[in-house]
Design a protein around this motif. Structure first.
Motif, mmCIF file in Angstrom:
data_model
loop_
_atom_site.group_PDB
_atom_site.id
_atom_site.type_symbol
_atom_site.label_atom_id
_atom_site.label_comp_id
_atom_site.label_asym_id
_atom_site.label_seq_id
_atom_site.Cartn_x
_atom_site.Cartn_y
_atom_site.Cartn_z
ATOM 1 N N LEU A 123 1.907 7.332 -5.212
ATOM 2 C CA LEU A 123 2.927 6.225 -4.866
ATOM 3 C C LEU A 123 4.453 6.652 -4.811
ATOM 4 C CD1 LEU A 123 1.271 3.351 -7.109
ATOM 5 C CD2 LEU A 123 0.562 4.284 -4.617
ATOM 6 N N HIS A 124 4.506 7.800 -4.417
ATOM 7 C CA HIS A 124 5.903 8.143 -4.179
ATOM 8 C C HIS A 124 6.426 7.595 -3.185
ATOM 9 C CE1 HIS A 124 6.635 12.433 -6.456
ATOM 10 N NE2 HIS A 124 6.573 11.399 -7.226
ATOM 11 N N PRO A 125 7.665 7.371 -2.723
ATOM 12 C CA PRO A 125 8.255 6.766 -1.722
ATOM 13 C C PRO A 125 7.814 6.877 -0.474
ATOM 14 C CG PRO A 125 10.146 7.205 -3.388
ATOM 15 C CD PRO A 125 8.895 8.002 -3.621
ATOM 16 N N ASP A 126 7.801 8.219 0.034
ATOM 17 C CA ASP A 126 7.476 8.493 1.484
ATOM 18 C C ASP A 126 5.960 8.497 1.693
ATOM 19 O OD1 ASP A 126 7.377 10.743 -0.394
ATOM 20 O OD2 ASP A 126 7.218 12.062 1.096
ATOM 21 N N HIS A 127 5.125 8.058 0.717
ATOM 22 C CA HIS A 127 3.743 7.560 0.851
ATOM 23 C C HIS A 127 3.428 6.155 0.952
ATOM 24 C CE1 HIS A 127 2.479 11.919 0.347
ATOM 25 N NE2 HIS A 127 3.699 11.893 -0.034
ATOM 26 N N PHE A 128 4.038 5.607 0.041
ATOM 27 C CA PHE A 128 3.902 4.034 -0.350
ATOM 28 C C PHE A 128 4.773 3.087 0.016
ATOM 29 C CE2 PHE A 128 3.496 1.153 -4.196
ATOM 30 C CZ PHE A 128 2.579 0.521 -3.794
ATOM 31 N N TRP A 129 6.177 3.473 0.549
ATOM 32 C CA TRP A 129 6.845 2.324 0.650
ATOM 33 C C TRP A 129 6.927 1.629 2.020
ATOM 34 C CZ3 TRP A 129 12.560 3.740 -1.551
ATOM 35 C CH2 TRP A 129 12.383 3.812 -3.008
ATOM 36 N N GLY A 130 6.113 2.417 3.032
ATOM 37 C CA GLY A 130 5.835 1.890 4.187
ATOM 38 C C GLY A 130 4.612 0.793 4.357
ATOM 39 N N ALA A 131 4.171 0.424 3.221
ATOM 40 C CA ALA A 131 3.339 -0.736 3.047
ATOM 41 C C ALA A 131 3.669 -2.149 3.313
ATOM 42 C CB ALA A 131 2.658 -0.865 1.580
ATOM 43 N N LEU A 132 4.983 -2.199 3.171
ATOM 44 C CA LEU A 132 5.396 -3.501 3.675
ATOM 45 C C LEU A 132 6.278 -3.446 4.889
ATOM 46 C CD1 LEU A 132 6.804 -4.803 -0.078
ATOM 47 C CD2 LEU A 132 4.382 -5.183 1.266
ATOM 48 N N ASP A 133 6.314 -4.479 5.558
ATOM 49 C CA ASP A 133 7.291 -4.629 6.770
ATOM 50 C C ASP A 133 8.600 -5.250 6.336
ATOM 51 O OD1 ASP A 133 7.028 -7.498 6.425
ATOM 52 O OD2 ASP A 133 5.653 -7.668 8.080
ATOM 53 N N ASP A 134 9.457 -5.531 7.235
ATOM 54 C CA ASP A 134 10.844 -5.886 7.118
ATOM 55 C C ASP A 134 10.891 -7.219 6.429
ATOM 56 O OD1 ASP A 134 11.858 -3.497 8.163
ATOM 57 O OD2 ASP A 134 12.304 -4.518 10.154
ATOM 58 N N PHE A 135 9.665 -7.974 6.416
ATOM 59 C CA PHE A 135 9.848 -9.151 5.726
ATOM 60 C C PHE A 135 9.180 -9.429 4.286
ATOM 61 C CE2 PHE A 135 10.290 -10.114 10.204
ATOM 62 C CZ PHE A 135 11.150 -10.791 10.567
ATOM 63 N N ASP A 136 8.818 -7.881 3.835
ATOM 64 C CA ASP A 136 8.049 -7.851 2.543
ATOM 65 C C ASP A 136 6.629 -8.305 2.604
ATOM 66 O OD1 ASP A 136 10.084 -6.363 1.563
ATOM 67 O OD2 ASP A 136 10.969 -7.723 0.138
ATOM 68 N N SER A 137 5.942 -8.241 3.862
ATOM 69 C CA SER A 137 4.428 -8.680 4.018
ATOM 70 C C SER A 137 3.959 -7.326 4.393
ATOM 71 C CB SER A 137 4.300 -9.686 5.124
ATOM 72 O OG SER A 137 4.982 -10.915 4.868
ATOM 73 N N PRO A 138 2.568 -7.148 3.802
ATOM 74 C CA PRO A 138 1.944 -5.968 4.004
ATOM 75 C C PRO A 138 2.057 -5.764 5.534
ATOM 76 C CG PRO A 138 0.964 -7.323 2.533
ATOM 77 C CD PRO A 138 1.855 -8.104 3.057
ATOM 78 N N LEU A 139 2.324 -4.380 5.946
ATOM 79 C CA LEU A 139 2.476 -4.288 7.125
ATOM 80 C C LEU A 139 0.870 -4.268 8.053
ATOM 81 C CD1 LEU A 139 4.230 -2.690 9.650
ATOM 82 C CD2 LEU A 139 3.688 -0.585 8.694
ATOM 83 N N PHE A 140 -0.178 -3.817 7.368
ATOM 84 C CA PHE A 140 -1.366 -4.115 8.040
ATOM 85 C C PHE A 140 -2.285 -5.255 7.423
ATOM 86 C CE2 PHE A 140 0.036 0.624 7.470
ATOM 87 C CZ PHE A 140 0.200 0.723 8.916
ATOM 88 N N PRO A 141 -2.157 -6.290 8.003
ATOM 89 C CA PRO A 141 -2.368 -7.533 7.323
ATOM 90 C C PRO A 141 -4.002 -7.783 7.033
ATOM 91 C CG PRO A 141 -1.935 -7.808 9.589
ATOM 92 C CD PRO A 141 -1.418 -6.846 9.246
ATOM 93 N N ASN A 142 -4.799 -6.797 7.771
ATOM 94 C CA ASN A 142 -6.262 -6.891 7.549
ATOM 95 C C ASN A 142 -6.598 -6.075 6.671
ATOM 96 O OD1 ASN A 142 -6.315 -9.342 9.219
ATOM 97 N ND2 ASN A 142 -5.903 -8.064 11.041
#
Length: 295
Positions: A123-142
Motif C-alpha cells: 500500500l505504498h503511494p505509487d501502488h495504492f493511491w491510484g485507486a480513487l478518481d478525482d471525486f474520491d470514488s473507486p476508479l474501477f467501479p466494478n
C-alpha cells in the motif's frame, strides 16, 4: 489533501517531467494476455539505493545519473471475462510524472468499467493511491479490491505513526484516505494463499510489513509480479544484501531478495518488476550474485 511539501518531507523528490502514457509491453496470447502499462515515473537520489554505502560504490553499480529515474509499471492480466490489475499506480496526489495509468489503459483499449479485480502487492503511494478518481470514488467501479491483511492492518492501524519515521507519515495518511474511500470494497486476504483461481500471493515482506508478490501461469510459462521486492535493474540483483532506504525492515528485505532471486533463477520464472525498465525479464546467475535480463 496531501501537499507537495508533505511528500517532499517523506523523502522522495521528483524532478521528472510528465511521462507519456503507454503500453510498456504485451505478453502471451489473446486468450490470456499480460499487458504492462506505464503509470509514468519519477526520480530519486542515488543515495536511496543503499543505506550506509559509499556514494562511489553506488555510482559504480547504478551509474552516475543522480537523481536516477524509476519507471512505474502496472501489470494487467486479461483471461476470459476477467481483467485483473496488479496495483493501480499513484493517482493525482503523489508526484509529478506519475498518475498516467488511466491514459495508458485507454491506449491499451481497456475500459475502467471492465476491470474486475485489483490485487495489491502493498500500500505504498505509487501502488495504492491510484485507486480513487478525482471525486474520491473507486476508479474501477466494478472491481474487487484485494490486499494482504497484514498490510492493511499496518497502514490503517492506530499505531502506524509510532511505527514509522516522521518522513513517512504522509504515506500513512494517504493509505488511510484511500482505504477509507474504498471502505468495505477493500478485501482482506491471507498473505500466502490463492487469491483468485490460479493466482497465488507469495510472501515477500520486508519492503513493507505485508508485501506480497503474485505467481501465476500465462501462455505456458511461470510468471511472478514482484511489486517492490526487487526494484533496481542492477543493484537488486548484483547486491541483494544492500539496504535501500525505502525498505521498512531492511534485514527481512535482504532475506526476501536472496530467497526470491534463487527461486526466480531456479524455476526460470518470468519476473515483472514494478520499477524495472522494460518490466519483464529473467533472472540469471552472475558469479556469486544475479543479473536481470530483459525479455
Amino acid at each position: 489533501m496531501l501537499t507537495r511539501r508533505s511528500l517532499l518531507a517523506a523523502g522522495v523528490a521528483s524532478l521528472a517531467a510528465p511521462a507519456r502514457a503507454q503500453v510498456v509491453t504485451t505478453l502471451g496470447s489473446e486468450a490470456e494476455r499480460v499487458t504492462i502499462l506505464s503509470d509514468g515515473g519519477f526520480e530519486m537520489p542515488l543515495s536511496t539505493l543503499a543505506r550506509d554505502m559509499p556514494a562511489a560504490e553506488i555510482v559504480a553499480q547504478a551509474g552516475p545519473s543522480d537523481p536516477f529515474r524509476t519507471p512505474v509499471n502496472v501489470t494487467c492480466l486479461r483471461r476470459g471475462s476477467e481483467v485483473i490489475l496488479f496495483d493501480c499506480g499513484a493517482g493525482a496526489h503523489f508526484l509529478p510524472g506519475t498518475g498516467q495509468l488511466a491514459a495508458s489503459l485507454g491506449a491499451a483499449g481497456i475500459d475502467p468499467e471492465a476491470v474486475t479485480h485489483v490485487l495489491f502487492t502493498h500500500l505504498h503511494p505509487d501502488h495504492f493511491w491510484g485507486a480513487l478518481d478525482d471525486f474520491d470514488s473507486p476508479l474501477f467501479p466494478n472491481a474487487r479490491w484485494l490486499a494482504a491483511a497484514p498490510e492493511i492492518d499496518f497502514w490503517t492501524g492506530n499505531k502506524v505513526y509510532e511505527r514509522l519515521p516522521a518522513d513517512r507519515h504522509a504515506f500513512a495518511a494517504g493509505a488511510h484516505r484511500i482505504a477509507k474511500g474504498l471502505g468495505e470494497k477493500l478485501e482482506r486476504m491471507a498473505a500466502a494463499s490463492e487469491w483468485l483461481p490460479g493466482i497465488a500471493a507469495v510472501e515477500t515482506a520486508g519492503h513493507t510489513p505485508g508485501h506480497v508478490s503474485f505467481a501465476f501461469r500465462s501462455a505456458g510459462q511461470e510468471v511472478m509480479v514482484l511489486g517492490d521486492a526487487l526494484t533496481h535493474p542492477r543493484i537488486s540483483f548484483a547486491h541483494p544484501e544492500w539496504r535501500p532506504a525505502s525498505d521498512h525492515d531492511a534485514e527481512r528485505a535482504v532475506a526476501t531478495r536472496r530467497s526470491l532471486l534463487d527461486r526466480l533463477h531456479q524455476e526460470r520464472v518470468l519476473a515483472i518488476g514494478y520499477h524495472l525498465p522494460g518490466a519483464a525479464g529473467r533472472v540469471e546467475r552472475d558469479a556469486a550474485a544475479y543479473r536481470f535480463v530483459p525479455a
